[in-house]
Design a protein around this motif. Structure first.
Motif, PDB file in Angstrom:
ATOM      1  N   LYS A1030     -43.527  38.093   4.666  1.00 18.88           N
ATOM      2  CA  LYS A1030     -43.092  37.480   5.924  1.00 18.88           C
ATOM      3  C   LYS A1030     -42.581  38.522   6.907  1.00 18.88           C
ATOM      4  O   LYS A1030     -42.990  38.543   8.064  1.00 18.88           O
ATOM      5  CB  LYS A1030     -42.009  36.436   5.644  1.00 18.88           C
ATOM      6  CG  LYS A1030     -41.437  35.792   6.895  1.00 18.88           C
ATOM      7  CD  LYS A1030     -40.367  34.780   6.561  1.00 18.88           C
ATOM      8  CE  LYS A1030     -39.748  34.199   7.826  1.00 18.88           C
ATOM      9  NZ  LYS A1030     -38.690  33.216   7.531  1.00 18.88           N
ATOM     10  N   ASP A1031     -41.675  39.381   6.466  1.00 16.71           N
ATOM     11  CA  ASP A1031     -41.103  40.382   7.369  1.00 16.71           C
ATOM     12  C   ASP A1031     -41.195  41.786   6.792  1.00 16.71           C
ATOM     13  O   ASP A1031     -40.403  42.651   7.141  1.00 16.71           O
ATOM     14  CB  ASP A1031     -39.636  40.041   7.681  1.00 16.71           C
ATOM     15  CG  ASP A1031     -38.800  39.910   6.420  1.00 16.71           C
ATOM     16  OD1 ASP A1031     -39.365  40.002   5.318  1.00 16.71           O
ATOM     17  OD2 ASP A1031     -37.576  39.691   6.539  1.00 16.71           O
ATOM     18  N   SER A1032     -42.122  42.010   5.870  1.00 19.16           N
ATOM     19  CA  SER A1032     -42.269  43.333   5.273  1.00 19.16           C
ATOM     20  C   SER A1032     -43.701  43.514   4.802  1.00 19.16           C
ATOM     21  O   SER A1032     -44.455  42.543   4.657  1.00 19.16           O
ATOM     22  CB  SER A1032     -41.290  43.523   4.106  1.00 19.16           C
ATOM     23  OG  SER A1032     -41.563  42.587   3.078  1.00 19.16           O
ATOM     24  N   VAL A1033     -44.059  44.756   4.577  1.00 18.54           N
ATOM     25  CA  VAL A1033     -45.378  45.128   4.056  1.00 18.54           C
ATOM     26  C   VAL A1033     -45.157  46.184   2.988  1.00 18.54           C
ATOM     27  O   VAL A1033     -44.494  47.205   3.240  1.00 18.54           O
ATOM     28  CB  VAL A1033     -46.310  45.662   5.167  1.00 18.54           C
ATOM     29  CG1 VAL A1033     -47.610  46.174   4.567  1.00 18.54           C
ATOM     30  CG2 VAL A1033     -46.592  44.582   6.189  1.00 18.54           C
ATOM     31  N   VAL A1034     -45.703  45.937   1.790  1.00 16.02           N
ATOM     32  CA  VAL A1034     -45.636  46.902   0.690  1.00 16.02           C
ATOM     33  C   VAL A1034     -46.920  47.746   0.738  1.00 16.02           C
ATOM     34  O   VAL A1034     -48.023  47.207   0.623  1.00 16.02           O
ATOM     35  CB  VAL A1034     -45.483  46.198  -0.661  1.00 16.02           C
ATOM     36  CG1 VAL A1034     -45.484  47.218  -1.791  1.00 16.02           C
ATOM     37  CG2 VAL A1034     -44.192  45.383  -0.681  1.00 16.02           C
ATOM     38  N   VAL A1035     -46.745  49.038   0.933  1.00 15.31           N
ATOM     39  CA  VAL A1035     -47.866  49.974   1.053  1.00 15.31           C
ATOM     40  C   VAL A1035     -47.945  50.777  -0.242  1.00 15.31           C
ATOM     41  O   VAL A1035     -46.944  51.361  -0.677  1.00 15.31           O
ATOM     42  CB  VAL A1035     -47.695  50.900   2.266  1.00 15.31           C
ATOM     43  CG1 VAL A1035     -48.911  51.787   2.427  1.00 15.31           C
ATOM     44  CG2 VAL A1035     -47.453  50.079   3.530  1.00 15.31           C
ATOM     45  N   GLN A1036     -49.121  50.824  -0.857  1.00 13.72           N
ATOM     46  CA  GLN A1036     -49.361  51.599  -2.070  1.00 13.72           C
ATOM     47  C   GLN A1036     -50.598  52.458  -1.881  1.00 13.72           C
ATOM     48  O   GLN A1036     -51.535  52.070  -1.186  1.00 13.72           O
ATOM     49  CB  GLN A1036     -49.563  50.669  -3.282  1.00 13.72           C
ATOM     50  CG  GLN A1036     -48.330  49.870  -3.689  1.00 13.72           C
ATOM     51  CD  GLN A1036     -48.614  48.977  -4.869  1.00 13.72           C
ATOM     52  OE1 GLN A1036     -49.743  48.573  -5.089  1.00 13.72           O
ATOM     53  NE2 GLN A1036     -47.575  48.666  -5.643  1.00 13.72           N
ATOM     54  N   TRP A1037     -50.554  53.622  -2.508  1.00 15.57           N
ATOM     55  CA  TRP A1037     -51.736  54.482  -2.520  1.00 15.57           C
ATOM     56  C   TRP A1037     -51.726  55.313  -3.801  1.00 15.57           C
ATOM     57  O   TRP A1037     -50.676  55.623  -4.350  1.00 15.57           O
ATOM     58  CB  TRP A1037     -51.782  55.375  -1.280  1.00 15.57           C
ATOM     59  CG  TRP A1037     -50.656  56.334  -1.149  1.00 15.57           C
ATOM     60  CD1 TRP A1037     -50.589  57.613  -1.589  1.00 15.57           C
ATOM     61  CD2 TRP A1037     -49.389  56.077  -0.520  1.00 15.57           C
ATOM     62  NE1 TRP A1037     -49.398  58.185  -1.288  1.00 15.57           N
ATOM     63  CE2 TRP A1037     -48.634  57.264  -0.627  1.00 15.57           C
ATOM     64  CE3 TRP A1037     -48.842  54.970   0.117  1.00 15.57           C
ATOM     65  CZ2 TRP A1037     -47.339  57.367  -0.125  1.00 15.57           C
ATOM     66  CZ3 TRP A1037     -47.569  55.078   0.622  1.00 15.57           C
ATOM     67  CH2 TRP A1037     -46.824  56.248   0.503  1.00 15.57           C
ATOM     68  N   ASP A1038     -52.932  55.637  -4.262  1.00 13.00           N
ATOM     69  CA  ASP A1038     -53.083  56.444  -5.476  1.00 13.00           C
ATOM     70  C   ASP A1038     -52.862  57.909  -5.139  1.00 13.00           C
ATOM     71  O   ASP A1038     -53.313  58.400  -4.098  1.00 13.00           O
ATOM     72  CB  ASP A1038     -54.486  56.257  -6.065  1.00 13.00           C
ATOM     73  CG  ASP A1038     -54.713  54.800  -6.488  1.00 13.00           C
ATOM     74  OD1 ASP A1038     -53.710  54.150  -6.833  1.00 13.00           O
ATOM     75  OD2 ASP A1038     -55.872  54.345  -6.453  1.00 13.00           O
TER      76      ASP A1038
END
Length: 1401
Positions: A1030-1038
């Motif tokens: 809703k008010d956040s974004v979880v960013v992941q990368w290898d």
């Protein structure tokens, strides 16, 4: 700088001594700051200068913004005679501030002339020589032809001035010295105390230049004695009318002396006729007929050129008293105040005494003894009576005396009269209609008394009206009675009894009011409604008979006026009366009515009005609250029942849950967890789970219900512990310091107990050197010693706590370094013969410097000698190349043919490291070619430049050749060979990696150096994934794996940037940070907008460079608000429309703004509405205030009230809800209720102004289009008939001609391609159809205006005749009948072909 009086100004900027050549321009400036701006003047050698002094002089004065005043003096084309001592003087009132300095102009010396100086005897004098010219060797003074010796002790140019001295040439005199006359080194003559006999005369100033030029000028000093006056004496027995002379005699002083006189500090007025006579040694005032006006203080002022003195004397004379206001016989009025004047003039001031003759003893006694406290004798002789009584009448004597001459006395008679009075002057009477009224008037006073009755200020005639008037005499006056028989409504009026006698008059007024039952009030309306009160108002006529009002109000559901609540309201002067009724129940319907009343009776009640009170926050907390743990850490499940129904005070919209952590000593830093939920049922059991709490912490949980008016009281807090979990926070205050070259000490502050989420077991420390793999260590305490580390190396360290539930978050990484140590030996060394007496040694940096290298030491000794080696110090050189350059040193002064041993050591601040291997060589005249540069592995980033050295020696000089992978390097755009044999490789890439060899060769041999060049590529872009909330974004990368060099994978840093929509890019964290985590990197972007598009990108950076960014677009969860489709969430009363905003679905994003506009149905103008609904924002606990006071949980209203509106009217409401994801706007149609609280019928469409305008416009448009079509059709038919008649005639002629030429026509078109027509179908989309005719068609065609398709109905006049285009008719006119028949036969068999473009005319 000289200062006068108190200083209220400060000089913040001034000019200094200046020396210039003639012809130059100079600029002098002074700035003064103070509370009041000053006014500047400029002086040169004590003489005032201005813009009129010389046209070359310019003076200006400006006011700065900070209140300062700046004055500027500009001199253009300066001359020698412009030199001198300049001074800027600032004045404000009597306050003076000055600064002076010399302006020297190169030229011969010269002295200005000045007038003689007059100085008061006994004062000190300072004379400054007014010279100009530069340079000046010395300045001397002469007196009577003898030079005055200079005073060395007075060498300073600026000295403190003596306050009583005289200022000459803009200077104050200097301090007194022992000798009478002294000269300072800068040419200032000081005379401590001037004397007329010793110091008067001529003084000469002599100025000499270094070249021998001299200037001399004399100045006259005149010493003047100040005047002294004798004391002024006057006789003490002066009488009025005598001649008085006031003498002012001069005792001593130099002439001329000037005299002036003052009386009482001012100039003597002319009307006193005082004559002044003055000579050189005295002055006299002559008063020929002295009087009281001449008395006062006289001052004689004598002045000469140097001083001013004065003498003062007081003149007083004796004057016998004279009447200024003589008393007279007086008559006073009883009961009033009285005043009798008695005053006289004289000197001394006369005294006044009042006496009264006692009637009983017939003796004269003081007034105060006889009259008592009601009489007062004033200081001016007047006699005051506070309240005159009958006893105040009698004989009075006024006696005046002052001891001079005869006393004054006057006897008068004072009489007392009684004016007409009434005991009371105003009365109100009330009588019912038809009763008899008697009004009595009792007048008191002396005879004769006259009485007159008036009605509304008009006389009453008892013969013509229904009245009876009678009078009776009494001891105190007279009594008059007015009787009204059988009163009527018109008898209500103002009746006045007017009585008077020769000594005064008075009026007795009676307001008569005739009572009759009042009329009922009208226009009863509801002005405002609250939860527990209502304000009603009604209208009554200005002449209404009501004296009070009775308001009744009762519950609408149990309508009973016999048990209704009654409120009495007093009548006011306002036309509209208002009453506020309190102690009502919230959200309840009521009915009210009002009646007027007076002493006669109560009127009928008005038409009742119905109303409904507004909602109020619930007055009771929820019931049966229960708490329990959940399976997840940091959660509590809550169950409860709604509050009692009678405490709802409206519609329960939802509940607010509050959880406060029970943490001792740190409650200020821990905010409670607030949660708002909407209710689905008003009376069923509720249940919800509070998430996001601290793990392993006890919470106090309370629940409160809320409606559109606000939040009710919270329930009594219940306590529940959350389930334990992994620590929620990393250690704080992590510190690190080097202990040795291979050990570090790490310490930190423990995790706060409320963040440990249970029992903490220990701590894990992660540490890694730059670009190397991570290592971990575990400890049970808050300190750890890391050993076995690399020397002088930066380590990144972070700490995390762990428990039985797992590892908590790590602290923010910190960087610290191990200490320095001695370095290792240089990595490689080489020794070459350079000449017959010199060797060239080269070496490379140690593989492990273990610190900052300060210098190298080169040792050299003969191989067969037992003596100690000779050492040479070589400082380290900064290196910015991709590889470590070779350092060299030339060893000179050696012996030819002798063998030498050479070795090198490196040193840091700790000390000197071990020796390198020893190399041996012999200086020789024949120098074999050698390469001093040392090769090895070289790593360089792609697209960079690389410079490879090839420093060679040899005699004769060798020839060098560069090889790349055993291929000779010739002309190549990427390779550049420099004059020093070095090789520059530009913009290197993978194809240019490999071995580079530099070969040096001469007649005696060869040598080479080999570089293994490795080109490092840029890192690949990371594999990016984004998960929205809703008010956040979880960013992941290898993480990027570098398989060729695993150690490089630990030196890769990642940079995360993001932006909202097409906005600017923002960094998610600082660029320089350690981001190593096993396997996957993760970061959460918080504080984002709901339902909004965001772009994220990640770049990887290592020692080589930065990769291209990996980008992903993501939309946070949520959408725009969704309005309700119906008006179920709207309700109204007679004056307001209420909107329940909870009926709007927020789409997953909180609504941030509400806008409501309204207009009457049928109107075009929208009005912006303001929320009239009360909002209770008090979110504190009612039962638990001492624990925590939280902030308000929401700033948005839960309901919206529009008003005041007109009753029983339809309105259109435009409700706009805005959140981060978008805007939703909907228009509703709703009506207010009537004054009885009943709903009204549906709106009538025929009265909708907008619909009426649309219908009228549509009808008018249809009529205009139909008329236009009719006109065109009629013109078309007329035009077609005329063309058809013409075409018939042409057709007959054409048929005759075509018979003779049929055979020739057929032969002409035998070999010509034919164009056939095809059937044309009726298509609605085609507005212009082209009809193609066979070239052999034989018929006549006429011109037409509108295109028509085949098979279209033709006019009745021409049945079966189709119409065609103009070009086709022109062509068909020359065709034969045979071709026409052929065209008809093939028309149905050949499909239509578009062979030409239609023409539109």
């Amino acid at each position: 700088m000289r200062i006068r009086r108190s200083i209220s100004m400060t000089m913040s900027q001034h000019f200094g001594e200046t020396t210039v050549m003639p012809g130059a321009d100079i600029h002098l400036q002074c700035t003064v700051n103070g509370q009041h701006p000053g006014k500047f003047i400029w002086e040169r050698d004590g003489i005032l200068i201005s813009s009129n002094t010389d046209s070359r002089y310019g003076i200006s004065q400006t006011l700065s913004p900070n209140g300062g005043v700046t004055s500027q003096l500009n001199i253009s084309h300066i001359r020698v005679d412009d030199g001198g001592l300049y001074a800027c003087v600032a004045h404000h009132g009597e306050t003076q501030l000055a600064h002076h300095d010399r302006i020297n102009v190169y030229g011969p010396p010269y002295i200005r002339t000045l007038p003689p100086f007059k100085v008061q005897s006994g004062q000190s004098v300072t004379l400054r020589c007014p010279y100009y010219g530069y340079p000046v060797r010395e300045i001397t003074w002469e007196y009577k032809g003898k030079e005055i010796k200079p005073d060395i002790s007075q060498s300073s140019r600026y000295r403190r001035s003596v306050p009583s001295s005289i200022e000459i040439f803009g200077r104050k005199p200097k301090l007194r010295i022992k000798r009478d006359a002294t000269v300072t080194t800068d040419g200032v003559l000081n005379i401590a105390k001037v004397n007329k006999n010793d110091n008067g005369g001529s003084y000469a100033c002599v100025v000499r230049s270094p070249s021998g030029e001299m200037a001399k000028r004399s100045f006259e000093l005149q010493v003047v004695e100040a005047p002294q006056l004798e004391e002024i004496l006057l006789a003490s027995d002066l009488q009025e009318g005598q001649i008085v002379q006031i003498h002012c005699n001069l005792k001593s002083g130099d002439s001329p002396v000037y005299y002036s006189w003052l009386k009482d500090g001012k100039k003597i007025p002319n009307h006193l006729k005082i004559v002044e006579r003055s000579l050189e040694v005295f002055s006299v005032l002559i008063i020929k007929n002295v009087s009281l006006d001449h008395c006062g203080t006289y001052t004689c002022v004598a002045a000469n050129h140097v001083a001013k003195v004065n003498r003062t004397v007081n003149l007083y004379i004796k004057v016998a008293p004279k009447w200024s206001e003589e008393p007279q016989n007086t008559s006073l009025l009883l009961g009033r105040n009285g005043h009798i004047s008695c005053s006289a003039n004289g000197y001394p001031q006369p005294q006044t005494h009042w006496l009264k003759k006692d009637v009983v003893s017939e003796t004269w006694r003081p007034v105060l003894e006889v009259a008592g406290g009601g009489v007062l004798s004033l200081s001016n002789g007047s006699l005051m009576f506070d309240t005159v009584a009958l006893s105040d009448a009698g004989l009075y004597t006024c006696h005046v005396e002052n001891g001079v001459g005869e006393a004054l006395s006057k006897t008068i008679w004072i009489s007392v009269n009684k004016p007409v009075t009434f005991d009371s002057v105003l009365r109100n009477m009330t009588a019912k209609l038809g009763q008899q009224v008697t009004i009595e008037c009792q007048a008191k006073g002396d005879d004769p008394i006259r009485i007159m009755w008036t009605r509304n200020e008009k006389p009453i005639n008892p013969l013509t009206q229904r009245v009876k008037i009678s009078e009776a005499k009494t001891d105190e006056g007279i009594t008059s009675v007015l009787e009204l028989l059988q009163t009527e409504t018109s008898d209500a009026a103002l009746y006045q009894c007017r009585a008077g006698n020769p000594f005064g008059a008075d009026v007795y007024s009676v307001y008569l009011n005739i009572l009759e039952p009042p009329s009922p009030p009208t226009d009863l309306s509801v002005d405002s409604i609250k939860s527990r009160s209502v304000k009603l108002s009604w209208r009554d006529m200005a002449r209404s008979l009501a004296q009070y009002y009775t308001v009744q109000i009762t519950n609408s559901q149990r309508l009973s006026w016999s048990t209704a609540r009654a409120i009495n309201v007093s009548r006011t002067d306002e036309i509209r009366h208002v009453v506020e009724i309190e102690d009502l129940q919230p959200s309840t319907g009521y009915t009210a009515r009002v009646a007027g009343g007076n002493q006669a009776d109560l009127s009928l009640f008005s038409t009742p009005v119905r109303l409904t009170t507004t909602e109020e926050a619930p007055t009771s907390p929820p019931l049966a609250v229960q708490l329990e743990q959940t399976e997840s850490p940091g959660e509590i499940r809550v169950r409860w029942l709604p509050p009692p129904a009678d405490a709802h005070n409206g519609l329960i919209l939802g509940y607010r849950l509050r959880a406060v952590p029970q943490l001792s000593g740190i409650k200020e830093t821990q905010e409670p967890s607030d949660k708002i939920i909407k209710t689905a049922s008003l009376y069923s059991k509720q249940e919800n789970t509070i998430t996001g709490l601290l793990k392993g912490v006890r919470y106090a949980v309370s629940v409160a219900a809320f409606n559109s008016a606000g939040t009710g009281p919270f329930s009594i807090p219940l306590f529940q512990d959350t389930r334990e979990g992994a620590p929620e926070e990393g250690p704080s205050s992590v510190e690190c310091g080097g202990m040795t070259s291979s050990a570090l000490r790490v310490s930190w502050q423990p995790i706060p107990p409320h963040k440990q989420a249970g029992a903490l077991i220990g701590y894990t420390v992660l540490y890694a050197a730059q670009g190397r793999q991570w290592h971990n260590a575990t400890t049970l305490v808050t300190e750890l010693r890391l050993q076995g580390l690399s020397k002088f190396t930066n380590y990144t360290i972070k700490v995390a706590g762990f428990s039985n539930y797992g590892l908590g978050p790590f602290s923010f990484p910190i960087v610290c370094a191990t200490l320095q140590d001695v370095p290792e030996a240089p990595a490689e060394i080489k020794l070459l013969s350079q000449s017959s007496n010199a060797l060239l040694v080269s070496w490379k940096k140690p593989n492990q410097p273990n610190g900052r290298l300060l210098h190298y030491t080169v040792y050299c000794k003969p191989a067969s000698s037992n003596d100690g080696p000779q050492s040479y110090r070589v400082d380290t050189q900064p290196n910015t190349d991709a590889y470590e350059r070779t350092q060299t040193m030339e060893l000179k002064g050696l012996t030819e043919g002798r063998q030498y041993d050479v070795w090198v050591t490196a040193s840091t601040s700790i000390g000197e490291g071990p020796e390198s291997r020893r190399v041996t060589n012999t200086p020789s005249q024949r120098v074999v070619a050698g390469v001093a540069s040392l090769g090895g592995e070289v790593s360089v980033a792609v697209r960079n430049s690389l410079l490879l050295e090839c420093k060679s020696v040899g005699a004769p000089p060798p020839r060098t050749v560069w090889y790349h992978n055993q291929n000779i390097i010739t002309h190549h755009p990427r390779f550049t060979r420099n004059r020093d044999d070095s090789l520059l490789i530009k913009s290197i890439d993978q194809a240019l990696s490999g071995n580079y060899t530099c070969l040096a060769k001469n007649l005696y041999g060869s040598d080479s150096v080999v570089y293994q060049v490795k080109v490092l590529p840029l890192p690949d872009p990371p594999s990016l994934r984004a998960t929205p909330y809703k008010d956040s974004v979880v960013v992941q990368w290898d993480e990027i794996r570098v398989y060729s060099n695993e150690s490089l994978a630990y030196g890769i840093n990642y940079n995360l940037t993001w932006r909202e929509g097409d906005g600017p890019w923002q960094e998610a964290w600082p660029v320089a940070r350690e981001s190593r985590l096993p396997g996957v990197q993760q970061h959460t972007l918080i504080g984002l907008k709901c339902g909004t598009k965001y772009s994220v990108r990640v770049t990887a950076t290592d020692s080589v460079g930065t990769s291209i960014p990996a980008q992903a677009d993501v939309m946070t969860l949520g959408g725009a608000p969704v309005p309700p489709p119906s008006t179920d969430w709207l309700w109204s009363n007679a004056s307001h429309i209420y909107i329940q905003l909870s009926g709007w679905d927020d789409g997953g994003c909180d609504v941030t703004k509400w806008d409501v506009e309204y207009r009457p149905l049928g109107s075009n103008l929208w009005h912006r509405a303001e929320n009239k609904a009360p909002v209770d924002m008090n979110m504190g606990w009612s039962f638990y205030e001492g624990l925590y006071q939280g902030p308000p949980i929401r700033a948005m209203p839960t309901s919206f009230a529009i008003g005041p509106l007109s009753p029983a009217n339809w309105y259109q409401l435009k409700v706009t809800a805005t959140n981060d994801a978008g805007v939703a706007s909907t228009v509703y149609t709703f009506a207010t209720k009537n004054v009885d609280g009943e709903e009204i019928g549906p709106p009538s469409d025929m009265f909708d102004l907008n619909m009426l305008v649309i219908i009228c416009s549509s009808v008018l448009l249809v009529v205009c289009v139909f008329a236009f079509i009719c006109i065109l059709f009629r013109r078309h038919r007329q035009n077609f008939s005329s063309q058809y008649r013409h075409s018939i005639a042409e057709d007959v002629k054409s048929r005759n001609e075509s018979v003779t030429s049929q055979s020739e026509h057929k032969e002409r078109y035998a070999h010509t391609p034919r164009i056939y027509t095809s059937p044309v179908h009726n298509r609605k989309t085609s507005k212009n159809e082209m009809f193609e005719i066979s070239p052999y068609a034989e018929f006549a065609l006429g011109f037409r205006t509108f295109d028509h398709v085949e098979n279209q109905d033709l006019p009745s006049r021409l049945p079966g005749r189709p119409r065609f285009d103009t070009e086709t008719s022109f062509q068909a006119r020359s065709e034969s009948d045979d071709s026409d028949s052929t065209s008809k036969a093939t028309m149905s068999a050949i499909p239509r072909r578009h062979c030409r473009t239609p023409h539109h005319r």
